[in-house]
Design a protein around this motif. Structure first.
Motif, PDB file in Angstrom:
ATOM      1  N   THR A  23     -24.968  77.488 -76.642  1.00  0.00           N
ATOM      2  CA  THR A  23     -24.994  76.740 -75.223  1.00  0.00           C
ATOM      3  C   THR A  23     -23.989  77.418 -74.386  1.00  0.00           C
ATOM      4  O   THR A  23     -24.542  77.730 -73.453  1.00  0.00           O
ATOM      5  N   LEU A  27     -25.388  79.311 -71.039  1.00  0.00           N
ATOM      6  CA  LEU A  27     -25.060  78.939 -69.679  1.00  0.00           C
ATOM      7  C   LEU A  27     -24.384  79.998 -68.996  1.00  0.00           C
ATOM      8  O   LEU A  27     -24.517  80.453 -67.734  1.00  0.00           O
ATOM      9  N   SER A  33     -31.610  75.824 -67.733  1.00  0.00           N
ATOM     10  CA  SER A  33     -31.414  74.408 -68.475  1.00  0.00           C
ATOM     11  C   SER A  33     -31.572  74.688 -69.828  1.00  0.00           C
ATOM     12  O   SER A  33     -32.107  75.412 -70.229  1.00  0.00           O
ATOM     13  N   PHE A  51     -20.085  70.072 -71.956  1.00  0.00           N
ATOM     14  CA  PHE A  51     -21.031  70.236 -71.261  1.00  0.00           C
ATOM     15  C   PHE A  51     -21.602  69.090 -70.468  1.00  0.00           C
ATOM     16  O   PHE A  51     -22.475  69.045 -69.888  1.00  0.00           O
ATOM     17  N   VAL A  57     -27.377  71.080 -68.514  1.00  0.00           N
ATOM     18  CA  VAL A  57     -27.428  70.530 -69.605  1.00  0.00           C
ATOM     19  C   VAL A  57     -28.011  69.038 -69.611  1.00  0.00           C
ATOM     20  O   VAL A  57     -27.550  68.211 -69.147  1.00  0.00           O
TER      21      VAL A  57
END
Length: 328
Positions: A23, A27, A33, A51, A57
């Motif tokens: 993740t 990002l 997304s 997050f 997220v």
């Protein structure tokens, strides 16, 4: 091939050590997304706290054993990272559920991807797919040597082989692109106590921190291939963005490290003069107890251009710093 910038992704097992690190990389790479899909049976919502404030997220409590839940959250998604799985240790204690999650859960994920028109899936496989092998170097072509494994380890490795072959079947039948990454022993920040091999790091450090001698099995010369979670997350991103499809890769350091060396590093970091104790392992869950592994990362370097960047000493220091700051 799915570029990261401006695209949408879903991670099953999003609250895991690996899922949460993927993740971060998504990002940082400009993903539009990221859906973090997890039932928290092994992960924890605390992992996802960093997050929670990011509008890109979406945190979803869902289960890969319920295909409709995956399908519902794949709308508009371009790529999927299939991380959710039962590891060797929990699978050993509950093989029925472990097989269900690792096989039927993976098929549910692939089926939902098929119907939603997902472009590519990156599957978290394992070096357990080669088992206990004495033919070196160990490559992606090495067959599964399961006979010397404990039952839990053999079952776990078999479920990962089934997962890879489900990916192959969906690619052949429906054109769903995939890459399978076979992880060795993963360690790093947000480390848990459920990895059979990485568990030695935390257990030894906890004992050193409390002033007790670390305990190692047998003579401590059992080796593992340790890969830092940040390097592994980067391999996932490179696999998704690559035009390569239909391949399995050993995502490993390529370095055999003894448990004795792990304890040496922990003692150096702690400034401790403790000496390890050695005990004959009897009832512990172990995958192998070998003094040589010999994994090759030639294929992943050649086809994806991936190389580990964080050495073991630096990675363990990062783990220890995170562990100390999160105790309690």
């Amino acid at each position: 091939m799915v570029e990261i910038k401006g695209r949408a992704f879903l991670i099953t097992g999003g609250a895991s050590l690996i899922g949460s690190r993927i993740t971060e990389h998504l990002l940082d790479g400009g993903a539009a997304s990221v859906v973090l899909f997890d039932n928290y049976s092994l992960g924890t919502p605390d992992t996802l706290r960093p997050f929670a404030a990011d509008p890109r997220v979406k945190i979803v409590r869902g289960d890969i054993l319920r295909a409709n839940e995956i399908y519902d959250h794949l709308e508009g998604v371009d790529g999927v990272f299939a991380v959710a799985a039962y590891l060797t240790l929990p699978l050993t204690h509950n093989p029925w559920l472990g097989i269900d999650v690792n096989v039927r859960g993976m098929q549910n994920t692939l089926d939902a991807c098929r119907y939603r028109g997902i472009k590519k899936i990156v599957f978290s496989s394992s070096t357990a797919t080669v088992g206990d092998c004495d033919d070196f170097p160990v490559t992606e072509e090495t067959p599964f040597h399961w006979q010397a494994l404990q039952p839990g380890g053999a079952i776990y490795g078999a479920t990962k082989l089934i997962g890879e072959n489900l990916c192959r079947w969906y690619r052949k039948s429906y054109g769903l692109d995939y890459i399978a990454l076979r992880y060795s022993t993963v360690y790093g920040e947000r480390q848990h106590y459920r990895g059979v091999n990485s568990l030695y790091i935390l257990e030894a450090y906890d004992r050193i921190r409390s002033g007790q001698a670390p305990v190692l099995p047998d003579d401590g010369n059992e080796v593992h291939d340790y890969i830092y979670v940040g390097d592994l997350a980067r391999a996932n991103i490179m696999a998704m963005a690559s035009d390569v499809s239909g391949e399995s890769f050993l995502a490993v350091s390529g370095i055999d490290t003894t448990l004795n060396r792990i304890v040496e590093i922990l003692l150096e970091i702690s400034g401790s003069t403790l000496k390890p104790e050695y005990r004959t392992a009897t009832d512990h869950v172990r995958f192998t107890a070998k003094s040589r592994i010999g994994f090759s990362r030639e294929k992943i370097a050649r086809m994806l251009g991936w190389e580990p960047q964080v050495d073991l000493e630096s990675g363990i220091r990062r783990l220890v710093e995170w562990h100390d700051s999160n105790r309690g």
